[in-house]
Design an enzyme around this catalytic site. Structure first.
Site, mmCIF file in Angstrom:
data_model
loop_
_atom_site.group_PDB
_atom_site.id
_atom_site.type_symbol
_atom_site.label_atom_id
_atom_site.label_comp_id
_atom_site.label_asym_id
_atom_site.label_seq_id
_atom_site.Cartn_x
_atom_site.Cartn_y
_atom_site.Cartn_z
ATOM 1 N N ASP A 5 -18.055 88.616 -8.270
ATOM 2 C CA ASP A 5 -18.335 87.975 -6.979
ATOM 3 C C ASP A 5 -19.188 88.910 -6.137
ATOM 4 O O ASP A 5 -18.861 90.079 -5.982
ATOM 5 C CB ASP A 5 -16.998 87.682 -6.264
ATOM 6 C CG ASP A 5 -17.184 86.776 -5.063
ATOM 7 O OD1 ASP A 5 -18.255 86.138 -4.949
ATOM 8 O OD2 ASP A 5 -16.264 86.711 -4.228
ATOM 9 N N HIS A 17 -20.377 75.846 -8.730
ATOM 10 C CA HIS A 17 -20.359 76.527 -7.425
ATOM 11 C C HIS A 17 -21.728 77.100 -7.052
ATOM 12 O O HIS A 17 -22.228 76.838 -5.954
ATOM 13 C CB HIS A 17 -19.299 77.632 -7.442
ATOM 14 C CG HIS A 17 -19.223 78.405 -6.171
ATOM 15 N ND1 HIS A 17 -19.119 77.798 -4.931
ATOM 16 C CD2 HIS A 17 -19.252 79.749 -5.922
ATOM 17 C CE1 HIS A 17 -19.077 78.734 -3.990
ATOM 18 N NE2 HIS A 17 -19.170 79.917 -4.558
HETATM 19 C C1 HEM Z 1 -12.452 80.039 -4.174
HETATM 20 C C2 HEM Z 1 -13.437 80.510 -3.405
HETATM 21 C C3 HEM Z 1 -14.701 81.096 -3.990
HETATM 22 C C4 HEM Z 1 -14.898 81.735 -5.186
HETATM 23 C C5 HEM Z 1 -13.876 82.042 -6.269
HETATM 24 C C6 HEM Z 1 -16.300 82.083 -5.242
HETATM 25 C C7 HEM Z 1 -16.890 82.743 -6.297
HETATM 26 C C8 HEM Z 1 -18.252 82.962 -6.427
HETATM 27 C C9 HEM Z 1 -18.889 83.529 -7.584
HETATM 28 C C10 HEM Z 1 -18.151 83.975 -8.848
HETATM 29 C C11 HEM Z 1 -20.210 83.570 -7.350
HETATM 30 C C12 HEM Z 1 -21.322 84.033 -8.321
HETATM 31 C C13 HEM Z 1 -21.727 85.472 -8.156
HETATM 32 C C14 HEM Z 1 -22.347 85.819 -6.833
HETATM 33 O O1 HEM Z 1 -23.548 85.618 -6.622
HETATM 34 O O2 HEM Z 1 -21.604 86.272 -5.988
HETATM 35 C C15 HEM Z 1 -20.422 83.052 -6.018
HETATM 36 C C16 HEM Z 1 -21.632 82.948 -5.397
HETATM 37 C C17 HEM Z 1 -21.812 82.506 -4.109
HETATM 38 N N1 HEM Z 1 -20.848 81.971 -3.290
HETATM 39 FE FE1 HEM Z 1 -18.915 81.761 -3.706
HETATM 40 N N2 HEM Z 1 -16.916 81.651 -4.099
HETATM 41 C C18 HEM Z 1 -15.973 81.039 -3.308
HETATM 42 C C19 HEM Z 1 -16.171 80.441 -2.072
HETATM 43 C C20 HEM Z 1 -17.382 80.392 -1.426
HETATM 44 C C21 HEM Z 1 -17.599 79.799 -0.128
HETATM 45 C C22 HEM Z 1 -16.525 79.132 0.732
HETATM 46 C C23 HEM Z 1 -18.928 79.956 0.155
HETATM 47 C C24 HEM Z 1 -19.694 79.532 1.391
HETATM 48 C C25 HEM Z 1 -19.421 78.421 2.089
HETATM 49 C C26 HEM Z 1 -19.530 80.667 -0.960
HETATM 50 C C27 HEM Z 1 -20.843 81.073 -1.001
HETATM 51 C C28 HEM Z 1 -21.437 81.678 -2.093
HETATM 52 C C29 HEM Z 1 -22.843 82.046 -2.138
HETATM 53 C C30 HEM Z 1 -23.849 81.926 -1.007
HETATM 54 C C31 HEM Z 1 -23.094 82.564 -3.418
HETATM 55 C C32 HEM Z 1 -24.421 83.078 -3.966
HETATM 56 C C33 HEM Z 1 -25.238 81.879 -4.453
HETATM 57 C C34 HEM Z 1 -26.640 82.255 -4.919
HETATM 58 O O3 HEM Z 1 -27.501 82.467 -4.069
HETATM 59 O O4 HEM Z 1 -26.830 82.312 -6.134
HETATM 60 N N3 HEM Z 1 -18.566 80.906 -1.896
HETATM 61 N N4 HEM Z 1 -19.208 82.677 -5.481
#
Ligand code: HEM
Length: 247
Positions: free
Chosen positions: A87, A158
């Site tokens: 993450d 996601h």
């Molecule tokens: C259960 C809750 C969540 C989990 C387990 C989770 C997990 C992840 C994972 C594994 C990634 C891919 C690696 C990375 O780029 O960080 C990611 C990307 C991302 N997540 Fe989450 N996330 C969660 C909630 C959220 C929420 C609530 C938001 C915003 C409203 C969010 C926004 C983002 C963004 C902006 C990225 C990068 C996307 C990109 O530009 O490629 N995440 N998240």
């Protein structure tokens, strides 16, 4: 430290851009606001020291504030969510991180401050583990084994929902989430810093299905149980600069 809008309004002051967490109760995947007044993020490796720092804050805040929620977060492996996926990979770095997260060019009292969205997510890991690794990869949109992005992942994946470059204007934020455990419950304490709440809100709207009816596959095994917005005042030479809240 973060300050909620209720404190600001009761002081009859204004923090431009600070608002209540959106109550998206009519979305295909509803999310709730659970407004708080103050938020503290204590960081360190020594749990004992963190406890004592927390208690010191409690003593100072006690006459006016009750403690509502204490969450113990931690780092899992090389910075993974409890599902085993890294993450934070796509976080902007260095100068770009500063531009995304820190306010600049607004006013002397506001510059150097940040807005944070705080959302505690509760995982159902049993549910997630029912999926094959390939299905799990399609929930996240990345491969667990290599962290590679899957270009043809489903629309509900996601990272397809929240891809920062995919918004107009691009929606960059700095995420500093960490896993949490309490008794037998666990999940992700999601933290997202921005120079405004706009980028976070665009991402959240897509996740809950408000934009195109497609909701984020994360909801199949996890759900937010809190939702808060805070303003993090700038740090001056003598600690927090609260001049925006003074006359
Ligand atoms: C259960 C809750 C969540 C989990 C387990 C989770 C997990 C992840 C994972 C594994 C990634 C891919 C690696 C990375 O780029 O960080 C990611 C990307 C991302 N997540 Fe989450 N996330 C969660 C909630 C959220 C929420 C609530 C938001 C915003 C409203 C969010 C926004 C983002 C963004 C902006 C990225 C990068 C996307 C990109 O530009 O490629 N995440 N998240």
């Amino acid at each position: 430290m973060g300050i909620g809008i209720k404190i600001v309004t009761s002081l009859q002051k204004e923090v431009p851009g600070l608002q209540l967490f959106p109550e998206l109760s009519k979305a295909p995947m509803p999310v709730m606001a659970t407004p708080g007044d103050l938020w503290f993020w204590l960081r360190g490796d020594d749990m004992g020291e963190l406890l004592h720092r927390g208690r010191a804050i409690e003593v100072i805040a006690k006459p006016a504030f009750d403690i509502h929620n204490i969450v113990d977060g931690f780092k899992y492996g090389h910075g993974m969510d409890l599902t085993g996926y890294e993450d934070g990979t796509e976080n902007p770095q260095d100068k770009e991180a500063e531009e995304a997260a820190i306010m600049e060019g607004e006013s002397e009292k506001m510059d150097g401050s940040s807005f944070v969205a705080v959302q505690q997510w509760l995982h159902d890991l049993n549910e997630f583990e029912k999926l094959t690794e390939n299905e799990q990869d399609n929930v996240i949109g990345r491969k667990k084994s290599t962290n590679e992005e899957i270009s043809d992942a489903p629309n509900s994946a996601h990272v397809k929902r929240v891809e920062q470059d995919d918004f107009d204007p691009p929606a960059y934020v700095v995420r500093r989430s960490s896993p949490w455990i309490e008794n037998q419950q666990s999940g992700l304490m999601f933290l997202s810093f921005g120079h405004s709440f706009d980028a976070f809100e665009m991402q959240l709207n897509r996740m809950v299905g408000m934009v195109d009816g497609v909701s984020d596959a994360l909801f199949t095994f996890s759900k937010p149980i809190t939702g808060n917005y805070y303003w993090c005042p700038p740090l001056g030479k003598e600690g927090l600069n609260l001049s925006q809240l003074m006359s």
